[in-house]
Design a protein around this motif. Structure first.
Motif, PDB file in Angstrom:
ATOM      1  N   ALA A  57       0.821  -1.212   0.000  1.00 34.15           N
ATOM      2  CA  ALA A  57       0.000   0.000   0.000  1.00 34.15           C
ATOM      3  C   ALA A  57       0.853   1.261   0.000  1.00 34.15           C
ATOM      4  CB  ALA A  57      -0.928   0.004   1.220  1.00 34.15           C
ATOM      5  N   VAL A  58       2.113   1.135   0.421  1.00 39.32           N
ATOM      6  CA  VAL A  58       3.005   2.290   0.467  1.00 39.32           C
ATOM      7  C   VAL A  58       3.968   2.227  -0.705  1.00 39.32           C
ATOM      8  CG1 VAL A  58       2.845   2.448   2.967  1.00 39.32           C
ATOM      9  CG2 VAL A  58       4.689   1.122   1.956  1.00 39.32           C
ATOM     10  N   HIS A  59       4.400   3.396  -1.164  1.00 41.09           N
ATOM     11  CA  HIS A  59       5.383   3.453  -2.252  1.00 41.09           C
ATOM     12  C   HIS A  59       6.771   3.372  -1.657  1.00 41.09           C
ATOM     13  CE1 HIS A  59       7.286   4.451  -6.032  1.00 41.09           C
ATOM     14  NE2 HIS A  59       7.960   5.413  -5.423  1.00 41.09           N
ATOM     15  N   VAL A  60       7.538   2.402  -2.113  1.00 38.01           N
ATOM     16  CA  VAL A  60       8.875   2.173  -1.567  1.00 38.01           C
ATOM     17  C   VAL A  60       9.869   2.125  -2.710  1.00 38.01           C
ATOM     18  CG1 VAL A  60      10.325   0.657  -0.187  1.00 38.01           C
ATOM     19  CG2 VAL A  60       7.884   0.826   0.314  1.00 38.01           C
ATOM     20  N   ARG A  61      10.918   2.901  -2.599  1.00 35.26           N
ATOM     21  CA  ARG A  61      11.987   2.838  -3.593  1.00 35.26           C
ATOM     22  C   ARG A  61      12.846   1.619  -3.308  1.00 35.26           C
ATOM     23  NH1 ARG A  61      15.171   8.387  -3.865  1.00 35.26           N
ATOM     24  NH2 ARG A  61      16.198   7.191  -5.520  1.00 35.26           N
ATOM     25  N   THR A  62      13.168   0.841  -4.341  1.00 32.80           N
ATOM     26  CA  THR A  62      14.024  -0.321  -4.162  1.00 32.80           C
ATOM     27  C   THR A  62      15.430   0.124  -3.819  1.00 32.80           C
ATOM     28  OG1 THR A  62      14.516  -0.366  -6.521  1.00 32.80           O
ATOM     29  CG2 THR A  62      12.680  -1.714  -5.747  1.00 32.80           C
ATOM     30  N   SER A  63      16.155  -0.744  -3.130  1.00 30.06           N
ATOM     31  CA  SER A  63      17.487  -0.369  -2.664  1.00 30.06           C
ATOM     32  C   SER A  63      18.385  -1.596  -2.643  1.00 30.06           C
ATOM     33  CB  SER A  63      17.397   0.223  -1.252  1.00 30.06           C
ATOM     34  OG  SER A  63      17.033  -0.790  -0.319  1.00 30.06           O
ATOM     35  N   GLN A  64      19.645  -1.369  -2.416  1.00 28.88           N
ATOM     36  CA  GLN A  64      20.594  -2.442  -2.173  1.00 28.88           C
ATOM     37  C   GLN A  64      21.062  -2.351  -0.724  1.00 28.88           C
ATOM     38  OE1 GLN A  64      21.515  -4.964  -4.214  1.00 28.88           O
ATOM     39  NE2 GLN A  64      19.930  -4.230  -5.595  1.00 28.88           N
ATOM     40  N   SER A  65      20.093  -2.162   0.163  1.00 30.21           N
ATOM     41  CA  SER A  65      20.415  -2.034   1.584  1.00 30.21           C
ATOM     42  C   SER A  65      20.745  -3.401   2.174  1.00 30.21           C
ATOM     43  CB  SER A  65      19.234  -1.406   2.311  1.00 30.21           C
ATOM     44  OG  SER A  65      18.071  -2.151   2.061  1.00 30.21           O
ATOM     45  N   ARG A  66      21.213  -3.396   3.408  1.00 29.45           N
ATOM     46  CA  ARG A  66      21.706  -4.632   3.991  1.00 29.45           C
ATOM     47  C   ARG A  66      21.022  -4.953   5.311  1.00 29.45           C
ATOM     48  NH1 ARG A  66      27.933  -3.277   4.258  1.00 29.45           N
ATOM     49  NH2 ARG A  66      27.057  -1.331   5.006  1.00 29.45           N
ATOM     50  N   ILE A  67      20.881  -6.256   5.618  1.00 28.79           N
ATOM     51  CA  ILE A  67      20.537  -6.679   6.969  1.00 28.79           C
ATOM     52  C   ILE A  67      21.820  -6.679   7.779  1.00 28.79           C
ATOM     53  CG2 ILE A  67      19.718  -8.576   8.378  1.00 28.79           C
ATOM     54  CD1 ILE A  67      17.719  -9.253   6.286  1.00 28.79           C
ATOM     55  N   VAL A  68      22.843  -7.400   7.293  1.00 26.84           N
ATOM     56  CA  VAL A  68      24.149  -7.318   7.930  1.00 26.84           C
ATOM     57  C   VAL A  68      24.741  -5.953   7.571  1.00 26.84           C
ATOM     58  CG1 VAL A  68      26.465  -8.290   8.023  1.00 26.84           C
ATOM     59  CG2 VAL A  68      24.504  -9.811   7.800  1.00 26.84           C
ATOM     60  N   GLY A  69      24.906  -5.096   8.541  1.00 36.74           N
ATOM     61  CA  GLY A  69      25.369  -3.741   8.280  1.00 36.74           C
ATOM     62  C   GLY A  69      24.244  -2.740   8.420  1.00 36.74           C
ATOM     63  N   GLY A  70      23.038  -3.129   8.081  1.00 42.23           N
ATOM     64  CA  GLY A  70      21.841  -2.473   8.544  1.00 42.23           C
ATOM     65  C   GLY A  70      21.254  -1.330   7.748  1.00 42.23           C
ATOM     66  N   ARG A  71      19.996  -1.460   7.374  1.00 46.72           N
ATOM     67  CA  ARG A  71      19.194  -0.329   6.952  1.00 46.72           C
ATOM     68  C   ARG A  71      17.747  -0.602   7.338  1.00 46.72           C
ATOM     69  NH1 ARG A  71      18.974   3.282   1.521  1.00 46.72           N
ATOM     70  NH2 ARG A  71      16.895   4.162   1.855  1.00 46.72           N
ATOM     71  N   ASP A  72      17.107   0.391   7.936  1.00 48.78           N
ATOM     72  CA  ASP A  72      15.732   0.236   8.383  1.00 48.78           C
ATOM     73  C   ASP A  72      14.776   0.172   7.196  1.00 48.78           C
ATOM     74  OD1 ASP A  72      16.870   0.514  10.839  1.00 48.78           O
ATOM     75  OD2 ASP A  72      16.059   2.513  11.245  1.00 48.78           O
ATOM     76  N   ALA A  73      13.825  -0.749   7.254  1.00 54.06           N
ATOM     77  CA  ALA A  73      12.782  -0.823   6.247  1.00 54.06           C
ATOM     78  C   ALA A  73      11.739   0.257   6.516  1.00 54.06           C
ATOM     79  CB  ALA A  73      12.120  -2.200   6.273  1.00 54.06           C
ATOM     80  N   VAL A  74      11.137   0.771   5.469  1.00 55.46           N
ATOM     81  CA  VAL A  74      10.063   1.749   5.588  1.00 55.46           C
ATOM     82  C   VAL A  74       8.821   1.073   6.155  1.00 55.46           C
ATOM     83  CG1 VAL A  74       8.549   3.300   4.267  1.00 55.46           C
ATOM     84  CG2 VAL A  74      10.975   3.100   3.674  1.00 55.46           C
ATOM     85  N   GLU A  75       8.079   1.806   6.980  1.00 57.70           N
ATOM     86  CA  GLU A  75       6.830   1.267   7.527  1.00 57.70           C
ATOM     87  C   GLU A  75       5.916   0.812   6.386  1.00 57.70           C
ATOM     88  OE1 GLU A  75       5.273  -0.002  10.605  1.00 57.70           O
ATOM     89  OE2 GLU A  75       5.738   2.007  11.387  1.00 57.70           O
TER      90      GLU A  75
END
Length: 360
Positions: free
Chosen positions: A39-57
């Motif tokens: 339902a929300v617009h999210v820009r795709t990324s090359q973010s990481r779990i290891v090293g960390g980036r928060d997901a958008v609500e």
């Protein structure tokens, strides 16, 4: 006059009957589900779990946190695949610690921050826990869980698509992401905010090279990550989804379940996922979900008959010491149960009486 009245009454009754049927269907959640959409617009990324980036609500509304009830702790992930069923990994439920008991678990949905449930966050007990009957070490690492009450869908809680049973074709998919609350680095701290990682699907032949995983990887599995490492799932992410878009569509399908890997984000050691294509028929058999349309159409609907199986979970044998699975040390969490609103039958009948009075 009676000749004029009869069609009006008939039309009114038909209209009210249609209204009642539609209302009951929507109240019970039995209408066909449009899966894999955000339902929300999210820009795709090359973010990481290891090293960390928060997901958008709301970015991953089919993500589930599986928690041990007596510790109020996140342990594994899961995916919403219908109003009643969740998909996870078999190794999350070892009998040695009593985790094969469904009463030890609850599923939390609509959650981003483990310490701060949102107003739309809901919690469900587990009514049935089914592990693959041939689960052994890294083989057949798949499980389904039936919740005790139907899941209420909204902008922040949605169902993921399942790919049609059959062989996995890597070229069909793009924008793949793995999500979870696992460790943010090997032997590090678990995440409090849901993390996302953009990963690349790796051909099976590449992953089977001797300096990668060799014969440990088979065609029931999917490798995803990067040859150079640095981006990967880690402990605590197990059971969660590998979500990919079907090319040419805006829909996400859960093509894999976080299963295992050597360490976290190591060179030539990407994450290994259970392929949901391979286990589609097993999922259908155990849950009653019908994966009804070809994935090539870009639309996947799932009919849910709410079948509750009574099978006991499998034993969890020993695993190789160099294989990392997804359970992590517990973290504290404040829980809040916000079940969906219901309309009592009497109130519904009164509402329909007043509405249909004008039909005649």
């Amino acid at each position: 006059m009676s000749a004029d009245l009869r069609p009006a009454v008939s039309s009114g009754l038909l209209f009210c009957a249609a209204f009642l049927a539609a209302f009951i269907a929507s109240t019970n959640g039995e209408s066909r589900l449009e899966c894999g959409k955000r339902a929300v617009h999210v820009r795709t990324s090359q973010s990481r779990i290891v090293g960390g980036r928060d997901a958008v609500e709301g970015a991953w509304p089919w993500q589930v946190s599986l928690q041990v009830t007596n510790r109020r702790a996140h342990v594994c992930g899961a995916t919403i695949i219908s109003q009643w069923w969740l998909l996870s990994a078999a190794h999350c439920f070892p009998s040695t610690s009593g985790f094969n008991n469904k009463d030890q678990w609850k599923a939390v949905m609509g959650l981003r921050d483990l310490s701060r449930p949102a107003k739309w966050t809901i919690s469900r007990k587990i009514d049935a826990l089914i592990l693959h009957e041939k689960y052994h070490e890294v083989q057949n690492d798949v499980a389904v869980l039936k919740v005790d009450k139907a899941i209420n869908f909204g902008d922040y809680i949605q169902v993921a698509c399942l790919p049609k049973p059959g062989k996995f074709h890597i070229e069909k998919w793009s924008h793949c992401h793995v999500t979870g609350w696992g460790l943010m680095e090997q032997n590090g701290a678990p995440a409090r905010i849901l993390q996302e990682a953009g990963v690349r699907l790796i051909p099976l032949e590449t992953c089977q090279q001797p300096n990668w995983y060799g014969g440990l990887v088979n065609d029931h599995m999917i490798c995803a990550g990067f040859a150079g490492g640095g981006i990967d799932a880690c402990q605590g992410d197990s059971g969660g989804p590998l979500s990919c878009q079907l090319k040419g569509t805006d829909r996400f399908f859960v093509v894999g379940v976080v299963s295992w890997g050597k360490g976290c984000a190591e060179r030539f050691k990407p994450g290994v996922y259970t392929s949901t294509n391979t286990y589609g028929e097993w999922i259908e058999k155990k849950t009653g979900i019908s994966i009804s349309q070809s994935e090539d159409s870009g639309v996947e609907y799932m009919s849910d008959y709410g079948i509750a199986a009574t099978e006991s979970s499998a034993e969890n044998p020993s695993v190789p010491s160099n294989i990392q699975f997804g359970t992590n040390q517990p973290t504290s969490m404040v829980q809040r149960h916000l079940p969906g609103r219901t309309i009592p039958l009497l109130n519904l009948l009164i509402l329909l009486y007043h509405f249909c009075t004008d039909c005649f």
